[in-house]
Design a protein around this motif. Sequence first.
Motif, PDB file in Angstrom:
ATOM      1  N   GLU A  39      14.114   7.042   5.030  1.00 35.15           N
ATOM      2  CA  GLU A  39      15.197   7.882   4.547  1.00 35.15           C
ATOM      3  C   GLU A  39      16.046   8.360   5.724  1.00 35.15           C
ATOM      4  OE1 GLU A  39      12.838   9.543   0.671  1.00 35.15           O
ATOM      5  OE2 GLU A  39      13.400  10.941   2.235  1.00 35.15           O
ATOM      6  N   GLY A  40      15.450   8.375   6.915  1.00 31.59           N
ATOM      7  CA  GLY A  40      16.207   8.698   8.116  1.00 31.59           C
ATOM      8  C   GLY A  40      16.969   7.475   8.568  1.00 31.59           C
ATOM      9  N   SER A  41      17.523   7.529   9.737  1.00 26.29           N
ATOM     10  CA  SER A  41      18.313   6.428  10.253  1.00 26.29           C
ATOM     11  C   SER A  41      17.423   5.378  10.902  1.00 26.29           C
ATOM     12  CB  SER A  41      19.319   6.944  11.278  1.00 26.29           C
ATOM     13  OG  SER A  41      19.938   5.853  11.914  1.00 26.29           O
ATOM     14  N   LEU A  42      17.423   4.185  10.352  1.00 20.82           N
ATOM     15  CA  LEU A  42      16.654   3.095  10.931  1.00 20.82           C
ATOM     16  C   LEU A  42      17.203   2.732  12.300  1.00 20.82           C
ATOM     17  CD1 LEU A  42      14.412   1.020  10.645  1.00 20.82           C
ATOM     18  CD2 LEU A  42      16.034  -0.471   9.529  1.00 20.82           C
ATOM     19  N   GLY A  43      18.494   2.907  12.499  1.00 20.05           N
ATOM     20  CA  GLY A  43      19.097   2.557  13.772  1.00 20.05           C
ATOM     21  C   GLY A  43      18.490   3.316  14.939  1.00 20.05           C
ATOM     22  N   GLU A  44      17.962   4.501  14.705  1.00 22.67           N
ATOM     23  CA  GLU A  44      17.331   5.268  15.762  1.00 22.67           C
ATOM     24  C   GLU A  44      16.024   4.628  16.215  1.00 22.67           C
ATOM     25  OE1 GLU A  44      16.751   9.196  14.302  1.00 22.67           O
ATOM     26  OE2 GLU A  44      18.879   9.494  13.915  1.00 22.67           O
ATOM     27  N   ARG A  45      15.376   3.890  15.351  1.00 20.43           N
ATOM     28  CA  ARG A  45      14.067   3.302  15.632  1.00 20.43           C
ATOM     29  C   ARG A  45      14.194   1.950  16.300  1.00 20.43           C
ATOM     30  NH1 ARG A  45       9.614   2.474  17.258  1.00 20.43           N
ATOM     31  NH2 ARG A  45       7.788   2.106  16.015  1.00 20.43           N
ATOM     32  N   CYS A  46      15.181   1.190  15.879  1.00 24.47           N
ATOM     33  CA  CYS A  46      15.276  -0.197  16.355  1.00 24.47           C
ATOM     34  C   CYS A  46      16.130  -0.275  17.580  1.00 24.47           C
ATOM     35  CB  CYS A  46      15.774  -1.105  15.258  1.00 24.47           C
ATOM     36  SG  CYS A  46      14.578  -1.285  13.934  1.00 24.47           S
ATOM     37  N   ASP A  57       0.819  -1.214   0.000  1.00 28.33           N
ATOM     38  CA  ASP A  57       0.000   0.000   0.000  1.00 28.33           C
ATOM     39  C   ASP A  57       0.854   1.266   0.000  1.00 28.33           C
ATOM     40  OD1 ASP A  57      -2.293  -1.539   0.016  1.00 28.33           O
ATOM     41  OD2 ASP A  57      -2.783  -1.159   2.121  1.00 28.33           O
ATOM     42  N   HIS A  58       2.073   1.160   0.510  1.00 26.82           N
ATOM     43  CA  HIS A  58       2.990   2.299   0.537  1.00 26.82           C
ATOM     44  C   HIS A  58       4.035   2.216  -0.580  1.00 26.82           C
ATOM     45  CE1 HIS A  58       1.224   2.784   4.544  1.00 26.82           C
ATOM     46  NE2 HIS A  58       1.500   4.052   4.345  1.00 26.82           N
ATOM     47  N   ASN A  59       3.777   1.327  -1.550  1.00 29.17           N
ATOM     48  CA  ASN A  59       4.674   1.151  -2.694  1.00 29.17           C
ATOM     49  C   ASN A  59       6.100   0.849  -2.274  1.00 29.17           C
ATOM     50  OD1 ASN A  59       2.639   1.625  -4.686  1.00 29.17           O
ATOM     51  ND2 ASN A  59       2.777   3.794  -4.178  1.00 29.17           N
ATOM     52  N   ILE A  60       6.237   0.055  -1.224  1.00 31.83           N
ATOM     53  CA  ILE A  60       7.546  -0.362  -0.746  1.00 31.83           C
ATOM     54  C   ILE A  60       7.795  -1.776  -1.255  1.00 31.83           C
ATOM     55  CG2 ILE A  60       8.956  -0.864   1.271  1.00 31.83           C
ATOM     56  CD1 ILE A  60       7.246   1.205   2.807  1.00 31.83           C
ATOM     57  N   GLU A  61       8.846  -1.928  -2.040  1.00 33.70           N
ATOM     58  CA  GLU A  61       9.194  -3.242  -2.563  1.00 33.70           C
ATOM     59  C   GLU A  61       9.857  -4.060  -1.464  1.00 33.70           C
ATOM     60  OE1 GLU A  61      11.446  -3.063  -6.156  1.00 33.70           O
ATOM     61  OE2 GLU A  61      10.097  -1.596  -7.049  1.00 33.70           O
ATOM     62  N   ASP A 116       4.196   1.115  12.988  1.00 30.69           N
ATOM     63  CA  ASP A 116       4.724   2.252  13.745  1.00 30.69           C
ATOM     64  C   ASP A 116       5.888   2.902  13.017  1.00 30.69           C
ATOM     65  OD1 ASP A 116       2.892   1.756  15.770  1.00 30.69           O
ATOM     66  OD2 ASP A 116       4.358   0.765  17.079  1.00 30.69           O
ATOM     67  N   TRP A 117       6.762   2.078  12.461  1.00 35.74           N
ATOM     68  CA  TRP A 117       7.938   2.582  11.766  1.00 35.74           C
ATOM     69  C   TRP A 117       7.531   3.394  10.536  1.00 35.74           C
ATOM     70  CZ3 TRP A 117      10.465   2.049   7.098  1.00 35.74           C
ATOM     71  CH2 TRP A 117      11.760   2.554   7.080  1.00 35.74           C
ATOM     72  N   ILE A 118       6.579   2.886   9.766  1.00 33.91           N
ATOM     73  CA  ILE A 118       6.112   3.609   8.584  1.00 33.91           C
ATOM     74  C   ILE A 118       5.451   4.917   9.005  1.00 33.91           C
ATOM     75  CG2 ILE A 118       4.387   3.569   6.727  1.00 33.91           C
ATOM     76  CD1 ILE A 118       5.175   0.657   6.233  1.00 33.91           C
ATOM     77  N   ASP A 119       4.648   4.885  10.061  1.00 35.72           N
ATOM     78  CA  ASP A 119       4.004   6.110  10.550  1.00 35.72           C
ATOM     79  C   ASP A 119       5.017   7.155  10.995  1.00 35.72           C
ATOM     80  OD1 ASP A 119       1.466   5.163  10.044  1.00 35.72           O
ATOM     81  OD2 ASP A 119       1.081   4.571  12.129  1.00 35.72           O
ATOM     82  N   SER A 120       6.159   6.716  11.502  1.00 36.96           N
ATOM     83  CA  SER A 120       7.153   7.667  12.011  1.00 36.96           C
ATOM     84  C   SER A 120       8.100   8.167  10.921  1.00 36.96           C
ATOM     85  CB  SER A 120       7.955   7.039  13.152  1.00 36.96           C
ATOM     86  OG  SER A 120       8.787   6.017  12.662  1.00 36.96           O
ATOM     87  N   HIS A 121       7.930   7.679   9.711  1.00 41.17           N
ATOM     88  CA  HIS A 121       8.766   8.098   8.582  1.00 41.17           C
ATOM     89  C   HIS A 121       7.878   8.556   7.423  1.00 41.17           C
ATOM     90  CE1 HIS A 121      11.494   5.585  10.921  1.00 41.17           C
ATOM     91  NE2 HIS A 121      12.456   6.291  10.384  1.00 41.17           N
ATOM     92  N   PRO A 122       7.064   9.584   7.619  1.00 46.07           N
ATOM     93  CA  PRO A 122       6.119   9.995   6.582  1.00 46.07           C
ATOM     94  C   PRO A 122       6.815  10.373   5.283  1.00 46.07           C
ATOM     95  CG  PRO A 122       6.306  11.699   8.250  1.00 46.07           C
ATOM     96  CD  PRO A 122       7.077  10.505   8.747  1.00 46.07           C
ATOM     97  N   GLY A 123       6.353   9.741   4.215  1.00 44.71           N
ATOM     98  CA  GLY A 123       6.851  10.063   2.884  1.00 44.71           C
ATOM     99  C   GLY A 123       8.176   9.440   2.539  1.00 44.71           C
ATOM    100  N   GLY A 124       9.023   9.193   3.507  1.00 43.54           N
ATOM    101  CA  GLY A 124      10.355   8.702   3.203  1.00 43.54           C
ATOM    102  C   GLY A 124      10.540   7.229   3.445  1.00 43.54           C
ATOM    103  N   TYR A 125       9.773   6.673   4.380  1.00 43.75           N
ATOM    104  CA  TYR A 125       9.840   5.260   4.721  1.00 43.75           C
ATOM    105  C   TYR A 125      11.276   4.801   4.904  1.00 43.75           C
ATOM    106  CZ  TYR A 125       5.228   5.922   2.968  1.00 43.75           C
ATOM    107  OH  TYR A 125       3.988   6.424   2.732  1.00 43.75           O
TER     108      TYR A 125
END
Length: 91
Positions: free
Chosen positions: A84-91, A23-27, A73-82
């Motif tokens: 593009e920020g640092s994933l390490g901050e989330r996990c 739904d978010h066009n993420i392959e 939650d991760w997708i919600d916290s990265h609007p539009g970029g999914y």
Amino acid sequence: MGYTVFTRDSCPWCYKAKKLLSDHNIEYEEIHIPRDLTREEFYAIVESNDTTKTVPKIFRDGVLIGGYSELADWIDSHPGGYGEGSLGERC
């Protein structure tokens, strides 16, 4: 590398995770247990990531996001970029 989703048949959360990504066009690459990976191989992966032996398990660039709820939650916290920020901050 991108997203990898570990799944099994008849798993409603696996279906929801794949739908959310689509739904978010993420392959993503789907790895089905036991067709693509044995249960023992999957257990080794989750143990090395200190997580539960349940599916789905979603990884981005080899880093564990989690299951369906964590992905949402991760997708919600990265609007539009999914991510593009640092994933390490989330996990």
